[in-house]
Design a protein around this motif. Structure first.
Motif, PDB file in Angstrom:
ATOM      1  N   ALA A  33      43.300  40.752  45.600  1.00 32.66           N
ATOM      2  CA  ALA A  33      43.251  40.824  44.134  1.00 32.66           C
ATOM      3  C   ALA A  33      43.195  39.421  43.532  1.00 32.66           C
ATOM      4  CB  ALA A  33      44.465  41.580  43.596  1.00 32.66           C
ATOM      5  N   HIS A 126      45.498  41.021  32.061  1.00 30.23           N
ATOM      6  CA  HIS A 126      45.633  39.662  32.603  1.00 30.23           C
ATOM      7  C   HIS A 126      45.545  38.696  31.417  1.00 30.23           C
ATOM      8  CE1 HIS A 126      44.293  36.004  34.733  1.00 30.23           C
ATOM      9  NE2 HIS A 126      44.708  36.566  35.851  1.00 30.23           N
ATOM     10  N   ALA A 128      43.818  36.302  30.958  1.00 34.87           N
ATOM     11  CA  ALA A 128      42.422  35.950  30.664  1.00 34.87           C
ATOM     12  C   ALA A 128      41.791  36.927  29.676  1.00 34.87           C
ATOM     13  CB  ALA A 128      41.607  35.935  31.958  1.00 34.87           C
ATOM     14  N   ASN A 181      45.381  44.159  37.564  1.00 31.16           N
ATOM     15  CA  ASN A 181      45.547  43.267  38.709  1.00 31.16           C
ATOM     16  C   ASN A 181      46.974  43.308  39.250  1.00 31.16           C
ATOM     17  OD1 ASN A 181      46.494  41.849  36.352  1.00 31.16           O
ATOM     18  ND2 ASN A 181      46.630  40.013  37.601  1.00 31.16           N
TER      19      ASN A 181
HETATM   20  C1  LIG Z   1      42.125  41.571  35.794  1.00 35.77           C
HETATM   21  C2  LIG Z   1      41.824  40.104  35.812  1.00 35.77           C
HETATM   22  N1  LIG Z   1      41.220  39.553  34.758  1.00 35.77           N
HETATM   23  C3  LIG Z   1      40.901  38.257  34.725  1.00 35.77           C
HETATM   24  C4  LIG Z   1      41.205  37.421  35.768  1.00 35.77           C
HETATM   25  C5  LIG Z   1      40.843  35.972  35.676  1.00 35.77           C
HETATM   26  O1  LIG Z   1      39.812  35.725  36.564  1.00 35.77           O
HETATM   27  P1  LIG Z   1      39.344  34.249  36.929  1.00 35.77           P
HETATM   28  O2  LIG Z   1      40.569  33.485  37.275  1.00 35.77           O
HETATM   29  O3  LIG Z   1      38.422  34.464  38.067  1.00 35.77           O
HETATM   30  O4  LIG Z   1      38.634  33.708  35.739  1.00 35.77           O
HETATM   31  C6  LIG Z   1      41.839  37.938  36.887  1.00 35.77           C
HETATM   32  C7  LIG Z   1      42.214  37.051  38.010  1.00 35.77           C
HETATM   33  O5  LIG Z   1      43.121  37.299  38.748  1.00 35.77           O
HETATM   34  C8  LIG Z   1      42.151  39.319  36.918  1.00 35.77           C
HETATM   35  O6  LIG Z   1      42.748  39.868  37.973  1.00 35.77           O
END
Ligand SMILES: Cc1ncc(COP(=O)(O)O)c(C=O)c1O
Length: 492
Positions: A33, A126, A128, A181
């Motif tokens: 993950a 997340h 992000a 995640n």
């Molecule tokens: C659900 C989800 N969204 C966004 C991200 C962020 O991804 P990245 O670090 O590849 O930009 C992750 C990373 O673990 C994630 O699991």
């Protein structure tokens, strides 16, 4: 091609480490993950392209044409993977994961409909898929999940409808993950799209945890109201480390406005006093020199996964998930987070858990040092969700919340251990995790005595160290390169 053919074609399946008890064993990689291992076949395609490497912005020489063609091909693979319509959708790459694209979309969509100042995100996102919207939207409203902690489920559709009603005319878009995640719990993204569209809101789906594990078409039934407006994902979670993040977006969301990033490659002409942005997609969205090799590697990975069949990949992973789930559930003292009813609340191959009386950091360290099991621990960049899932048990800790050192005392208990599966996961990987959990629960004092907390609160083994540079030293690797180069001195 059967998924079984592909599952052996990964780099690093035979990686071995020496453990704290002196045994040298194969690594059990259960941290997919975070990042998946590299699909060798996809890497091979990128390596072959390297012989022709050149910049896509050059036009006429052979190599530039070859790389441009391969890069175009990578976009087509991304579109095909989510069954997008190339006439209405555009795929583009950016950054090193989906974070870059979520920031981009948050800025772009806020600028596109400033009158709609509200963005809805779920409690399980997340960071992000949360912080970019907090930064760029007027207001972010959090959608609740079904159930109550720690038995939380997916996004609550009834609550979503109420929130859309409450903010009628103000919701710009709903940003949700296709799967968590932390718990692997799957959200009904097409139902969410249908509801959001009824209120004029768009839907942005963070598919980072979903695309490698299950089919996720932009539209599940062919009904336009159920079609996702934008899907983003990270190539390093799709068996293509070093590849960019990718987005597949309905063109109408991006047309007629200036792209968020500007620079070379996205303009038709530039004068001292002005510039004209090209109408061509995806060029408009990809200012600067792209990560062509990474994108082609990702395109090849997507193509190979499709050949193996996402439905079959999903079915195989579900069997392993059930094995892991059943194994953990059978151990007295294991707490699994999120609704444990897999029928009612489907999950992909990710499970977050804790062992009674054992800090998540200690569990992850012992699993690594004595069982060669690689797992992640902590809050997984989803702090609000993890805190909510942990709330009932944190209340039972005998810690005075007003005490000066309350935060430090709570810290070791604010987190979980996460095991996550990939296409290459074998039954013995799961058995190794279960063996570790079993032994930890049987001999907690034995393991606790072997570790101490360092000044930063990180768990450290008292006697065993395995510094990273003794396991892989870039200088040593460089030494091998130099030996090769020096051997060629005479011909240079
Ligand atoms: C659900 C989800 N969204 C966004 C991200 C962020 O991804 P990245 O670090 O590849 O930009 C992750 C990373 O673990 C994630 O699991």
């Amino acid at each position: 091609m059967a998924p079984d053919t592909l599952r052996w074609d990964f780099i690093g399946l035979d990686t071995r480490y020496r453990l704290a008890d002196g045994r040298v064993t194969r690594r059990h990689y259960l941290d997919s993950a975070a990042s998946t291992l590299a699909l060798r076949g996809a890497r091979q395609v990128a390596d072959e392209l390297l012989r022709h490497y050149a910049n896509t912005h050059s036009d006429l020489h052979f190599s530039a044409r070859i790389v441009s063609h391969a890069y175009d091909w990578a976009h087509v693979q991304a579109l095909k993977f989510v069954r997008a319509d190339p006439g209405r959708h555009v795929a583009f790459f950016a950054g090193s994961g989906c974070t870059a694209l979520l920031n981009r979309l948050a800025r772009t969509l806020a600028a596109r409909r400033p009158e709609r100042d509200v963005v809805l995100v779920s409690l399980m996102e997340h960071h992000a898929n949360d912080l970019p919207h907090r930064r760029h939207a007027g207001q972010v409203v959090r959608l609740p999940l079904t159930g109550a902690a720690p038995v939380l489920g997916a996004i609550d559709l009834a609550a979503l409808e109420q929130v859309l009603e409450r903010y009628r005319g103000r919701v710009n878009y709903v940003a949700v993950s296709a799967a968590s995640n932390v718990t692997g719990i799957v959200n009904p993204v097409h139902d969410i799209a249908a509801l959001a569209h009824a209120f004029g809101a768009w839907v942005v789906v963070d598919a980072s945890q979903a695309l490698a594990h299950a089919p996720l078409p932009l539209c599940d039934t062919g009904s336009p109201d159920r079609e996702l407006d934008a899907v983003v994902f990270s190539g390093h979670k799709l068996y293509a480390p070093g590849s960019p993040g990718a987005a597949v977006v309905r063109r109408a969301l991006l047309e007629d406005t200036e792209p968020d990033e500007v620079g070379g490659g996205m303009v038709d002409d530039v004068q001292q006093s002005g510039y004209q942005v090209t109408a061509r997609f995806p060029d408009r969205e990809e200012a600067g020199t792209p990560n062509t090799l990474g994108a082609v590697q990702l395109g090849a990975a997507l193509n190979l996964l499709q050949r193996a069949g996402l439905t079959r990949i999903h079915a195989a992973e579900q069997q392993q998930l059930q094995r892991l789930f059943a194994g953990l559930s059978a151990l007295p003292g294991v707490r699994i987070y999120g609704d444990p009813d897999l029928q009612r609340t489907p999950r992909l191959g990710t499970v977050a858990f804790n062992l009674d009386g054992l800090e998540h950091g200690l569990v992850a360290a012992v699993l690594n040092d004595y069982f060669n099991v690689a797992v992640r621990n902590g809050c997984f960049c989803a702090h609000p969700y993890v805190r909510e899932l942990l709330k009932p048990e944190l209340w039972t800790l005998d810690i005075d919340p007003d005490a000066e050192d309350a935060a430090a005392m709570l810290e070791p208990w604010q987190g979980m251990v996460r095991a996550s599966l990939g296409l290459y996961t074998r039954d013995d990987d799961i058995e190794a995790l279960l063996a570790g959990a079993r032994d930890l629960l049987a001999r907690p004092d034995h393991y606790r005595a072997l570790y101490r907390a360092d000044a930063d609160g990180h768990v450290q083994h008292r006697t065993f160290t395995a510094p990273a540079e003794t396991l892989f030293d870039p200088e040593a690797a460089l030494g091998r390169v130099l030996a090769r180069l020096n051997a060629r001195d005479d011909v240079l």
